[in-house]
Design a protein around this motif. Structure first.
Motif, PDB file in Angstrom:
ATOM      1  N   ALA A 294       8.165   0.224 -12.393  1.00 60.98           N
ATOM      2  CA  ALA A 294       7.465  -0.131 -13.622  1.00 60.98           C
ATOM      3  C   ALA A 294       5.968   0.105 -13.471  1.00 60.98           C
ATOM      4  O   ALA A 294       5.319   0.685 -14.354  1.00 60.98           O
ATOM      5  CB  ALA A 294       7.744  -1.593 -13.972  1.00 60.98           C
ATOM      6  N   LEU A 295       5.426  -0.306 -12.316  1.00 62.25           N
ATOM      7  CA  LEU A 295       3.982  -0.191 -12.108  1.00 62.25           C
ATOM      8  C   LEU A 295       3.546   1.274 -12.037  1.00 62.25           C
ATOM      9  O   LEU A 295       2.552   1.671 -12.671  1.00 62.25           O
ATOM     10  CB  LEU A 295       3.606  -0.928 -10.814  1.00 62.25           C
ATOM     11  CG  LEU A 295       2.304  -1.702 -10.880  1.00 62.25           C
ATOM     12  CD1 LEU A 295       2.386  -2.799 -11.933  1.00 62.25           C
ATOM     13  CD2 LEU A 295       1.977  -2.298  -9.522  1.00 62.25           C
ATOM     14  N   VAL A 296       4.299   2.080 -11.286  1.00 66.87           N
ATOM     15  CA  VAL A 296       3.967   3.507 -11.178  1.00 66.87           C
ATOM     16  C   VAL A 296       4.035   4.135 -12.567  1.00 66.87           C
ATOM     17  O   VAL A 296       3.166   4.926 -12.957  1.00 66.87           O
ATOM     18  CB  VAL A 296       4.932   4.224 -10.191  1.00 66.87           C
ATOM     19  CG1 VAL A 296       4.704   5.733 -10.224  1.00 66.87           C
ATOM     20  CG2 VAL A 296       4.751   3.688  -8.786  1.00 66.87           C
TER      21      VAL A 296
ATOM     22  N   PRO B  94       2.433   6.499  -3.673  1.00 60.45           N
ATOM     23  CA  PRO B  94       3.089   7.288  -4.736  1.00 60.45           C
ATOM     24  C   PRO B  94       2.195   7.525  -5.943  1.00 60.45           C
ATOM     25  O   PRO B  94       2.226   8.610  -6.534  1.00 60.45           O
ATOM     26  CB  PRO B  94       4.320   6.452  -5.137  1.00 60.45           C
ATOM     27  CG  PRO B  94       4.322   5.242  -4.302  1.00 60.45           C
ATOM     28  CD  PRO B  94       3.218   5.304  -3.325  1.00 60.45           C
ATOM     29  N   VAL B  95       1.362   6.515  -6.279  1.00 56.49           N
ATOM     30  CA  VAL B  95       0.462   6.689  -7.427  1.00 56.49           C
ATOM     31  C   VAL B  95      -0.544   7.799  -7.127  1.00 56.49           C
ATOM     32  O   VAL B  95      -0.800   8.692  -7.959  1.00 56.49           O
ATOM     33  CB  VAL B  95      -0.245   5.359  -7.771  1.00 56.49           C
ATOM     34  CG1 VAL B  95      -1.387   5.597  -8.751  1.00 56.49           C
ATOM     35  CG2 VAL B  95       0.755   4.369  -8.361  1.00 56.49           C
ATOM     36  N   ALA B  96      -1.097   7.785  -5.917  1.00 57.25           N
ATOM     37  CA  ALA B  96      -2.067   8.815  -5.533  1.00 57.25           C
ATOM     38  C   ALA B  96      -1.415  10.198  -5.569  1.00 57.25           C
ATOM     39  O   ALA B  96      -1.983  11.155  -6.097  1.00 57.25           O
ATOM     40  CB  ALA B  96      -2.610   8.508  -4.138  1.00 57.25           C
ATOM     41  N   MET B  97      -0.215  10.289  -5.022  1.00 63.99           N
ATOM     42  CA  MET B  97       0.512  11.563  -5.018  1.00 63.99           C
ATOM     43  C   MET B  97       0.738  12.057  -6.443  1.00 63.99           C
ATOM     44  O   MET B  97       0.604  13.250  -6.738  1.00 63.99           O
ATOM     45  CB  MET B  97       1.870  11.397  -4.322  1.00 63.99           C
ATOM     46  CG  MET B  97       1.782  11.113  -2.849  1.00 63.99           C
ATOM     47  SD  MET B  97       1.554  12.596  -1.867  1.00 63.99           S
ATOM     48  CE  MET B  97       3.248  13.125  -1.685  1.00 63.99           C
TER      49      MET B  97
ATOM     50  N   ILE C 299       0.836  -1.206   0.000  1.00 62.76           N
ATOM     51  CA  ILE C 299       0.000   0.000   0.000  1.00 62.76           C
ATOM     52  C   ILE C 299       0.870   1.255   0.000  1.00 62.76           C
ATOM     53  O   ILE C 299       0.702   2.154  -0.827  1.00 62.76           O
ATOM     54  CB  ILE C 299      -0.956  -0.005   1.211  1.00 62.76           C
ATOM     55  CG1 ILE C 299      -2.056  -1.048   0.960  1.00 62.76           C
ATOM     56  CG2 ILE C 299      -1.571   1.380   1.410  1.00 62.76           C
ATOM     57  CD1 ILE C 299      -2.987  -1.259   2.126  1.00 62.76           C
ATOM     58  N   PHE C 300       1.841   1.291   0.916  1.00 64.37           N
ATOM     59  CA  PHE C 300       2.650   2.503   1.023  1.00 64.37           C
ATOM     60  C   PHE C 300       3.581   2.690  -0.173  1.00 64.37           C
ATOM     61  O   PHE C 300       3.841   3.803  -0.582  1.00 64.37           O
ATOM     62  CB  PHE C 300       3.447   2.508   2.327  1.00 64.37           C
ATOM     63  CG  PHE C 300       2.612   2.976   3.476  1.00 64.37           C
ATOM     64  CD1 PHE C 300       2.371   4.333   3.666  1.00 64.37           C
ATOM     65  CD2 PHE C 300       2.038   2.075   4.353  1.00 64.37           C
ATOM     66  CE1 PHE C 300       1.571   4.770   4.706  1.00 64.37           C
ATOM     67  CE2 PHE C 300       1.244   2.509   5.405  1.00 64.37           C
ATOM     68  CZ  PHE C 300       1.005   3.867   5.583  1.00 64.37           C
ATOM     69  N   ALA C 301       4.061   1.557  -0.728  1.00 62.07           N
ATOM     70  CA  ALA C 301       5.033   1.672  -1.814  1.00 62.07           C
ATOM     71  C   ALA C 301       4.371   1.857  -3.174  1.00 62.07           C
ATOM     72  O   ALA C 301       4.994   2.307  -4.108  1.00 62.07           O
ATOM     73  CB  ALA C 301       5.938   0.441  -1.831  1.00 62.07           C
TER      74      ALA C 301
END
Lengths: 265, 318
Positions: free
Chosen positions: A134-136, A49-52, A43-45
């Motif tokens: 990669a995911l971000v 970051p995606v939400a930010m 969740i944190f990783a």
């Protein structure tokens, strides 16, 4: 009773030592699976970051030009770095925890070399860091706001992956200084604070001159400048010095704490 | 200290082919110091392949320190340690020696099967994961998280891990500590079944009963030294004798040795303590052939005798 004097079924001379000090795909696979099962880290990783990214890249300035891309791309690199750093730090902190739990003693009953164990952890940190980056990137790319030439995307990603090793070492170090499962409780907010200070969440240009002078000395500043350099084409020498110095410091700190701990193994 | 250290075992057997086979364990003049503390004070021990040996002694006798040396987890201060004719770490790297340790940890977030897969992947060759779980009697809980396993189940998982590389030598350090009676019985049943295939087993325990029940040979250790070595019956015979105490200034203790049944002779000032399985013979001899007087004869219970053999009452520290 037992078979005293019976011919031994096991022939010692037929036994072999495993290659690569015991490193193998099954081992790396299980380690990666463990990380993915750790919900808090995921969740944190990832989510954070995606939400930010979505919050900041969606602002009006997101389309402004930076280097060979735009501000949204700049934010994307920063968020990927933060996510990967957090993942790597959490993997690093597990080293001390596994030692405290006696797992490393259990591993000493196998051919796995202690150096190979650290190498596996580094490999897992790189893999997981790469996965998060990669995911971000994929999520951000599908949104379409971030823009930079494809080779720059790739370059930024690869450089960021390498930078995560700094935080893997930090994780090992903190894991020893703060034993048990509390390490992540310090590393989580700690990395967020370092990210604010180092200009990962807010550009340093928004800070006062005094704050900027402090920021130049903090660990996130150097690596973030390095990670963004393929995009910005800017890399001050003191940013490189910062990145190298903090990496060396964390590796030395981790090695120092680990060598102090050998009595337990 | 006991006079009669019984050791009738062959040092190294001959295999079918006539090739000289290395001892499963060979300790020669081994000592181990931790700072000022002498944990092992000079142990010579040879274990032939296929033996099931109990390392019996109270806490602090040096059992765990010795096992650590056999596993190469620590280096002897003096002396040499060989496992199957090679350095302990070389034997570990080849999966020839494995152990169920008192303090060995497990990862809480893995399942039983994952733990076994993790360990199995580390060896050049290993028997199947399912086979090891089966032999340890935990195939039924293979998908359970380690954190949800009981103490006995975790201990049997440790046993499964130890069996994975198909070791020639299996070390068990107080393996049944914290297990209930049934868990203990199941655990030992698994070990015995497994040992029938010719595996050498060395286990540390501080229960005489456990040593007697499951070992072919008992090595009694006290304060880092081997004080007796023999079958369960022989050790019990040593422990079940009587003590003859006499006042005998300038005692000539060597004259006592030819008398049958004498295990040990101790001189304390003007007093002589003779531990023997035939107290009548000693008493008769002392009264008729020497100046000894004030004789006392004391029988000892087996546990009491064991405690005195191992010196558990003398403030050992672990």
């Amino acid at each position: 009773m037992s078979a005293v004097g019976q011919p031994l079924r096991i022939d010692p001379s037929a036994r072999r030592v495993p290659p690569l000090g015991g490193i193998n795909p099954t081992l790396v696979g299980i380690e990666v699976r463990r990380m993915l099962r750790n919900r808090r880290t995921v969740i944190f990783a990832l989510v954070f970051p995606v939400a930010m990214y979505f919050i900041f890249a969606g602002q009006s300035y997101g389309g402004q030009k930076v280097g060979s891309g735009n501000v949204a791309a700049y934010i994307l690199v920063n968020m990927a770095l933060y996510g990967a750093a957090l993942t790597a730090a959490s993997i690093g902190s597990m080293v001390a925890m596994e030692r405290a739990q006696g797992w490393s003693r259990q591993l000493r009953l196998t051919p796995l070399n202690p150096a190979a164990y650290i190498l596996v952890k580094s490999l897992v940190a790189l893999l997981m860091g790469g996965f998060v980056i990669a995911l971000v990137n994929v999520i951000a790319a599908s949104q379409g706001r971030a823009q930079m030439p494809t080779p720059v995307w790739v370059e930024c990603g690869v450089v960021t992956v390498v930078c995560t090793l700094t935080f893997a070492s930090l994780g090992v170090f903190i894991g020893y200084v703060v034993p048990g499962e509390n390490a992540m409780q310090i590393l989580g907010p700690g990395l967020a604070a370092l990210s604010f200070l180092g200009g990962v969440f807010i550009p340093l240009t928004q800070y006062s001159e005094a704050m900027r002078q402090i920021a130049y000395w903090t660990p996130m500043y150097g690596v973030s400048e390095v990670a963004r350099s393929p995009l910005t084409h800017e890399l001050p020498w003191y940013a490189v010095a910062n990145a190298v110095a903090w990496f060396a410091l964390f590796v030395l700190g981790a090695a120092w704490r680990m060598s102090k701990d050998t009595a337990r193994v | 200290m006991l006079g009669a250290v019984i050791d009738t075992r062959t040092v190294a057997g001959l295999s079918d082919t006539g090739v000289r086979r290395a001892a499963a364990v060979a300790l020669r003049g081994v000592t181990k110091d931790f700072g000022a503390v002498q944990a092992v004070r000079g142990i010579d021990l040879e274990i032939a392949p296929g033996e099931i040996v109990a390392f019996l002694g109270p806490n602090g006798a040096g059992k765990t320190s010795t096992i650590d040396l056999v596993l190469g987890l620590s280096q002897p201060t003096t002396g040499s340690v060989e496992v199957l004719g090679m350095h302990p770490r070389a034997a570990v790297a080849r999966g020839l020696v494995s152990a169920v340790m008192q303090t060995g940890g497990l990862l809480k977030d893995l399942t039983v099967r994952e733990t076994a897969q993790y360990m199995a992947s580390l060896f050049a060759a290993s028997g199947g994961v399912d086979d090891a779980l089966d032999r340890a009697g935990i195939s039924g809980i293979a998908d359970r998280k380690v954190v949800k396993c009981s103490g006995g189940e975790q201990q049997r998982l440790r046993l499964a891990l130890a069996l994975l590389p198909d070791p020639a030598l299996l070390l068990l350090d107080e393996p049944t500590t914290g297990m209930d009676v049934e868990g203990r019985r199941d655990f030992w049943r698994a070990i015995r079944e497994d040992a029938e295939q010719g595996r050498t087993v060395l286990f540390a325990t501080h229960y005489l009963e456990e040593a007697d029940q499951y070992a072919d040979r008992i090595v009694l250790v006290r304060k880092g030294l081997v004080v007796a070595d023999g079958s369960g019956a022989e050790i019990k015979a040593l422990a079940s004798g009587r003590t003859v105490r006499a006042t005998w200034p300038q005692a000539d203790t060597s004259a006592l040795e030819p008398i049958g049944g004498v295990d040990s002779v101790e001189v304390r000032g003007d007093s002589v303590l003779v531990h023997t399985s035939d107290s009548d013979a000693v008493a008769r001899w002392l009264l008729t052939n020497t100046a000894a007087r004030d004789l006392e004869i004391n029988a000892r219970g087996i546990e009491e005798a064991f405690l005195s053999l191992t010196g558990a009452d003398e403030g050992d520290q672990s």
